[in-house]
Design an enzyme around this catalytic site. Structure first.
Site, PDB file in Angstrom:
ATOM      1  N   PRO A  48       0.789  -1.252   0.000  1.00  0.00           N
ATOM      2  CA  PRO A  48       0.000   0.000   0.000  1.00  0.00           C
ATOM      3  C   PRO A  48       0.812   1.288   0.000  1.00  0.00           C
ATOM      4  CG  PRO A  48       0.045  -0.939   2.193  1.00  0.00           C
ATOM      5  CD  PRO A  48       0.804  -1.901   1.316  1.00  0.00           C
ATOM      6  N   CYS A  49       1.483   1.575  -1.100  1.00  0.00           N
ATOM      7  CA  CYS A  49       2.210   2.838  -1.196  1.00  0.00           C
ATOM      8  C   CYS A  49       1.240   4.023  -1.251  1.00  0.00           C
ATOM      9  CB  CYS A  49       3.134   2.837  -2.403  1.00  0.00           C
ATOM     10  SG  CYS A  49       2.312   2.548  -3.978  1.00  0.00           S
ATOM     11  N   HIS A  50      -0.044   3.719  -1.563  1.00  0.00           N
ATOM     12  CA  HIS A  50      -1.019   4.828  -1.611  1.00  0.00           C
ATOM     13  C   HIS A  50      -1.301   5.398  -0.221  1.00  0.00           C
ATOM     14  CE1 HIS A  50      -3.341   1.074  -0.965  1.00  0.00           C
ATOM     15  NE2 HIS A  50      -4.136   1.828  -0.247  1.00  0.00           N
TER      16      HIS A  50
END
Lengths: 205, 163
Positions: free
Chosen positions: A174-176
């Site tokens: 989850p880089c978001h």
């Protein structure tokens, strides 16, 4: 070349069109036999999602790449061919678990991914950052600075940004969930709209 | 740069299937196609980037078709060799069935030369390499095959003969 032109009719007859069903059936058989023979170094498929068509690719080790349409799927596959192996086949079966988990994520039935991952596309500091990204829980966010501190290199804020931007497994890793220090979203490999959609989805849960 | 193997299947799958159908008839073509692409997938990483991919695939198909025929000869099926209506259903009409019967009746070398020349569109130099003879012999095999087809299947092939 002349003889070919003269025998266009014969050529046309012998080259009766092959119907798409026949080829689809043969392709399916090839997928099964190649998988059994251990010849599929990279299997891939595409799925529809609220953030557009996603390319999913997996090695025998695990899911190795998730790509947005804006990354150009053909180009992504060419890169996989160069970096991993040219034995790449459209073979959706290996992606069944990943596809199901992503679907569950978008329908808010899943908060944590447990599909097996292959991180071999990342190295060094980027890989270190990406390994720590799943520690940011669903619905939460961190700043690039937070992440730099978390991996023990508080000055490497910019490098953390690069690590997030080059994450080969967006959504699943989850880089978001990493934002600018002022709370604005920052960049995203899937585009700003996609990042906002993912953050809203998780916030609404 | 070596492109993903999937692109090779997408680009050449149909042609290789047509070649296999001419070599073996529609019935056994599927097996030869599958064997060809499985074999090609195995060898693909070692294929030189400058290679003519279609000629390479046809060369593999040539060998696989010979294997299929060898197995068929060893285990003859009680069923007639030429199915009345070909599998797949995309070769409709009795005129076509006649053509396939005529193709099937050709000597192996003529049938192969015709497949590689008129279906795959390979140059005679490549065909000679696959058949293991001279370029002139390959050219002659294709011409003789054509002549025989015209003789045995005059209905469908008239325009070429009269021009």
């Amino acid at each position: 070349m002349n003889d070919i032109r003269h025998d266009d009719d014969l050529s046309a007859l012998l080259s009766t069109p092959v119907d798409a069903d026949a080829l689809a059936r043969l392709h399916h058989r090839l997928e099964q036999e190649a998988e059994q023979a251990g010849l599929v170094d990279v299997a891939y498929t595409t799925i529809d999602s609220p953030v557009g068509t996603l390319l999913l690719a997996a090695t025998p080790e695990g899911l190795v790449r998730v790509a947005f349409a804006r990354e150009d799927h053909d180009r992504v596959l060419e890169t996989l061919s160069q970096k991993i192996s040219s034995r790449i086949l459209r073979s959706p079966k290996r992606l069944d678990v990943a596809a199901r988990e992503i679907d569950e994520y978008f329908t808010r039935r899943r908060q944590v991914f447990d599909v097996r991952l292959d991180l071999s596309l990342s190295h060094g500091f980027r890989r270190l950052v990406q390994t720590h990204l799943p520690e940011i829980a669903y619905g939460q966010t961190r700043s690039y600075r937070d992440m730099a501190e978390l991996v023990g290199n508080p000055k490497a804020v910019r490098a953390v940004g690069t690590a997030c931007a080059t994450n080969p497994l967006p959504i699943v890793v989850p880089c978001h969930r990493v934002l600018r220090t002022d709370g604005t979203p920052g960049g995203y490999v899937g585009g700003l709209e996609a990042k906002t959609l993912l953050l809203d989805l998780e916030a609404a849960a | 740069m070596k492109e993903p193997f999937e692109n090779v299947v997408a680009r050449h799958g149909a042609t290789v299937l047509r070649v296999c159908r001419v070599l073996l008839g529609p019935h056994d073509a599927d097996d030869a196609w599958s064997e060809t692409f499985l074999s090609a997938l195995r060898a693909y990483p070692d294929l030189p980037e400058t290679a003519n991919v279609e000629a390479w695939l046809v060369t593999i198909a040539h060998r696989k078709a010979i294997d299929v025929l060898r197995v068929a000869k060893r285990n003859p099926l009680p069923v007639g060799e030429v199915p009345e209506t070909p599998a797949g259903g995309d070769l409709p009409g009795s005129a076509d069935a006649d053509l396939w019967a005529a193709v099937k009746a050709l000597p192996a070398k003529q049938r192969q030369a015709i497949a590689y020349r008129y279906v795959a569109g390979l140059p005679y130099a490549e065909i000679a390499q696959i058949l293991g003879g001279t370029v002139e012999a390959a050219r002659r095999a294709a011409a003789d095959g054509l002549k025989n087809l015209r003789k045995n299947h005059p209905g469908a092939i008239t325009r070429g003969a009269s021009s």
